[in-house]
Design a protein around this motif. Structure first.
Motif, short mmCIF file in Angstrom:
data_model
loop_
_atom_site.label_atom_id
_atom_site.label_comp_id
_atom_site.label_asym_id
_atom_site.label_seq_id
_atom_site.Cartn_x
_atom_site.Cartn_y
_atom_site.Cartn_z
N LEU A 1 0.83 -1.20 0.00
CA LEU A 1 0.00 0.00 0.00
C LEU A 1 0.87 1.25 0.00
O LEU A 1 1.99 1.26 0.51
CB LEU A 1 -0.92 0.00 1.22
CG LEU A 1 -1.91 -1.17 1.33
CD1 LEU A 1 -2.74 -1.03 2.60
CD2 LEU A 1 -2.81 -1.24 0.11
N ALA A 2 0.35 2.34 -0.55
CA ALA A 2 1.08 3.60 -0.58
C ALA A 2 1.38 4.07 0.85
O ALA A 2 0.54 3.94 1.74
CB ALA A 2 0.26 4.66 -1.30
N PRO A 3 2.58 4.59 1.09
CA PRO A 3 2.94 5.05 2.44
C PRO A 3 2.05 6.20 2.91
O PRO A 3 1.68 7.07 2.11
CB PRO A 3 4.39 5.51 2.27
CG PRO A 3 4.88 4.85 1.03
CD PRO A 3 3.69 4.73 0.14
N THR A 4 1.74 6.20 4.19
CA THR A 4 0.93 7.27 4.78
C THR A 4 1.54 7.85 6.04
O THR A 4 1.16 8.95 6.45
CB THR A 4 -0.48 6.75 5.11
OG1 THR A 4 -0.38 5.63 6.00
CG2 THR A 4 -1.23 6.34 3.85
N ASP A 5 2.48 7.15 6.67
CA ASP A 5 3.08 7.63 7.92
C ASP A 5 4.15 8.68 7.64
O ASP A 5 4.82 8.64 6.60
CB ASP A 5 3.66 6.47 8.72
CG ASP A 5 2.58 5.53 9.23
OD1 ASP A 5 1.44 6.00 9.45
OD2 ASP A 5 2.87 4.33 9.41
N PRO A 6 4.36 9.61 8.57
CA PRO A 6 5.33 10.69 8.34
C PRO A 6 6.74 10.19 8.08
O PRO A 6 7.19 9.19 8.65
CB PRO A 6 5.26 11.49 9.65
CG PRO A 6 3.90 11.21 10.19
CD PRO A 6 3.62 9.78 9.83
N GLY A 7 7.45 10.91 7.22
CA GLY A 7 8.82 10.54 6.89
C GLY A 7 8.87 9.19 6.21
O GLY A 7 8.08 8.90 5.31
N LEU A 8 9.80 8.36 6.64
CA LEU A 8 9.86 6.98 6.15
C LEU A 8 8.90 6.07 6.88
O LEU A 8 8.72 4.91 6.52
CB LEU A 8 11.29 6.44 6.27
CG LEU A 8 12.34 7.12 5.38
CD1 LEU A 8 13.73 6.58 5.69
CD2 LEU A 8 12.02 6.95 3.90
N GLY A 9 8.31 6.57 7.95
CA GLY A 9 7.29 5.82 8.68
C GLY A 9 7.84 4.72 9.56
O GLY A 9 7.10 3.83 9.98
N MET A 10 9.13 4.78 9.89
CA MET A 10 9.76 3.72 10.66
C MET A 10 10.28 4.24 12.00
O MET A 10 10.83 5.33 12.08
CB MET A 10 10.94 3.12 9.88
CG MET A 10 10.55 2.44 8.56
SD MET A 10 9.70 0.85 8.79
CE MET A 10 7.99 1.34 8.42
N THR A 11 10.10 3.43 13.05
CA THR A 11 10.59 3.75 14.39
C THR A 11 11.66 2.73 14.77
O THR A 11 11.40 1.53 14.83
CB THR A 11 9.45 3.68 15.42
OG1 THR A 11 8.36 4.49 14.98
CG2 THR A 11 9.92 4.14 16.79
N VAL A 12 12.87 3.20 14.98
CA VAL A 12 13.99 2.29 15.28
C VAL A 12 13.82 1.66 16.66
O VAL A 12 13.46 2.32 17.64
CB VAL A 12 15.33 3.04 15.20
CG1 VAL A 12 16.46 2.24 15.83
CG2 VAL A 12 15.66 3.37 13.74
N ASN A 13 14.08 0.36 16.72
CA ASN A 13 14.08 -0.39 17.98
C ASN A 13 15.48 -0.26 18.59
O ASN A 13 16.42 -0.94 18.18
CB ASN A 13 13.74 -1.85 17.70
CG ASN A 13 13.74 -2.72 18.94
OD1 ASN A 13 14.22 -2.31 19.99
ND2 ASN A 13 13.23 -3.93 18.82
#
Length: 386
Positions: free
Chosen positions: A365-377
Motif C-alpha cells: 500500500l502507498a505510504p501514509t506515515d510521516p517521513g519513512l514511517g519507521m521507528t527504530v528499535n
C-alpha cells in the motif's frame, strides 16, 4: 531546524540457521547495515541506511568513520530542511561553493564508492526528518503517490533445480504473483541455471512473473547463452547479467535478446545510470537509495527513467529504511510498477524497526506515515552494534 548531531552505527545481526541461504556470496549467516541517525536541535530524529555491500553482509566500519568524521562536520549547524544544498556540499567538498555558483559538479575523489554510500544514509535521514517535521510521508514531498497500491515481487529463489519449484510456490502461497530467483556463477554452469529457470516456470505455470538475477556473475558469452536458453520461459526481466564494470557488455547482451535487462543496484549517482542509458544497456533501472546517493539521487534517476520511458524498479534488498525509501520513490514515479520484497532471512527488515512491514496479497500500500514511517528499535541497535 538545525542539525545538532550526526551518528552512525554498524549493525550486524545473525540470521537464524533455518533462514540462511547460499549464493555466489557464500553462506549468508549474518546481515549488516550502517544505521545513520541525525538529530536536530529540537530533538527530532531522522533515520537512514548506508550500505557497504549490495548483498546482505559487508564490513561497515569505513562508512561509520566517513559519516562521523567527514560528513558530520559539513552538516552540524546546518538547516536539515535544505537537503539539496547539503547533498551538493557533501558531494563537492571544499569546492562546493564553485559547484553552487557555477551550476555544475566539482566532485570529491570519493564521488563513487563508500563515500557516496555514506552520503546515502545521511540523505535518507534528512528526508525522514523533513517528512516528520511536516507530518507527511516522503512520497508526499515528492509530489504524492500516483497509485494507491503496487504489486510486490518476492525476492529469493536460491534452491536447486529439484527444489526451486517448491521454494517459489511457498512465495506464491502468500499471495505473490511475481517472484525473483538467483542464477549465475552460484550454479557452476550456464546449463544448470537454465535448468533451474525451466523448473521454476514449470512449477509456477504461465501467469506468474519470473525475474532472474545473476548478480553480475555471467560473462558476456555466458549471459547470451543463458538468455537463448530461457527465451521460452517468458522472464519479466534478466537482472545484472554481467559485471557492472562492463556496461558495453551489458548493452551487447540486451541487443541479442527479447528479455528485458535490469541493472543499476551496483551503480553510484545519476551519472553512472546515464552511462547505462546512453549505451542502450537497460530496460529497467534499479537504484538503491542506500548506495546511489540517497533519496535525492534516486529521485533524479527516476526522472531519467521517465524521460527515456524505462521501467523503474528500486532495489530494496536491505533494511526497513532502504526498503521504505525505495517504496516512497516508486509510488511517486510514473515509471515504477513493481517493488522488491525481501523473502530471505532479513532481521534488518523485520526486527530493526517497531512497525510490521507486510505485503498483503502480493501488494504494497502507498505510504501514509510521516517521513519513512519507521521507528527504530533501540534495544535491537544496542544488542547488535559492532
Amino acid at each position: 531546524m538545525r542539525i545538532a548531531k550526526v551518528e552512525a552505527f554498524w549493525l550486524r545481526c545473525p540470521i537464524p540457521e533455518a533462514k540462511q541461504h547460499r549464493s555466489d556470496y557464500g553462506l549468508l549467516t549474518a546481515f549488516d547495515m550502517t544505521l545513520v541517525v541525525i538529530t536536530t536541535e529540537s530533538g527530532l530524529q531522522g533515520f537512514g541506511e548506508a550500505k557497504a555491500a549490495v548483498g546482505s553482509s559487508g564490513v561497515c566500519a569505513s562508512i561509520v568513520s566517513c559519516v562521523e568524521n567527514e560528513l558530520a562536520p559539513i552538516l552540524i549547524g546546518q538547516d536539515a530542511r535544505n537537503i539539496n544544498e547539503l547533498w551538493e556540499r557533501m558531494y563537492n567538498g571544499v569546492r562546493d561553493h564553485y559547484a553552487i555558483k557555477r551550476g555544475r559538479v566539482f566532485p570529491i575523489l570519493g564521488n563513487r564508492g563508500l563515500t557516496v554510500s555514506a552520503m546515502s544514509g545521511v540523505d535518507m535521514a534528512l528526508w525522514d526528518i523533513l517528512g516528520k517535521s511536516l507530518n507527511v510521508p516522503v512520497v508526499q514531498l515528492l509530489g504524492g503517490a500516483i497509485r494507491d497500491r503496487m504489486e510486490a515481487y518476492a525476492s529469493g529463489g536460491w534452491a536447486g533445480a529439484d527444489a526451486i519449484g517448491e521454494q517459489l510456490l511457498g512465495y506464491t502461497a502468500k499471495g505473490f504473483k511475481a517472484i525473483k530467483m538467483r542464477v549465475g556463477v552460484m550454479d557452476e554452469t550456464v546449463d544448470y541455471s537454465i535448468e533451474r529457470v525451466k523448473a521454476a516456470r514449470e512449477a509456477l505455470g504461465p501467469d506468474i512473473k519470473i525475474m532472474a538475477d545473476a548478480h553480475g556473475t555471467f560473462s558476456v558469452p555466458e549471459a547470451k547463452r543463458f538468455c537463448r536458453g530461457v527465451e521460452d520461459c517468458n522472464l519479466y526481466w534478466m537482472e545484472e547479467p554481467i559485471s557492472p564494470d562492463n556496461k558495453k557488455g551489458t548493452a551487447e547482451v540486451r541487443a541479442m535478446t527479447t528479455i528485458p535487462i535490469a541493472a543499476g543496484e551496483s551503480e553510484f549517482t545519476r551519472f553512472n545510470i546515464r552511462e547505462l542509458i546512453e549505451l542502450s544497456a537497460v530496460d529497467v533501472i534499479q537504484p538503491d537509495s542506500a548506495i546511489m546517493g540517497g533519496i535525492t539521487e534516486s529521485w533524479r534517476v527516476a526522472a531519467l527513467a521517465a524521460a527515456y520511458q524505462l521501467e523503474l524498479a528500486p532495489h530494496c534488498w536491505g533494511s526497513a529504511l532502504s526498503f521504505m525509501a525505495g517504496v516512497n520513490i516508486a509510488f511517486a514515479s510514473p515509471s515504477a510498477v513493481v517493488i522488491e520484497f525481501s523473502s530471505g532471512g532479513n532481521p534488518m527488515m523485520y526486527d530493526l524497526v517497531e512497525e510490521q512491514i507486510q505485503a498483503v496479497d502480493g501488494q504494497i500500500l502507498a505510504p501514509t506515515d510521516p517521513g519513512l514511517g519507521m521507528t527504530v528499535n533501540w534495544d535491537f541497535v544496542k544488542e547488535y552494534k559492532q
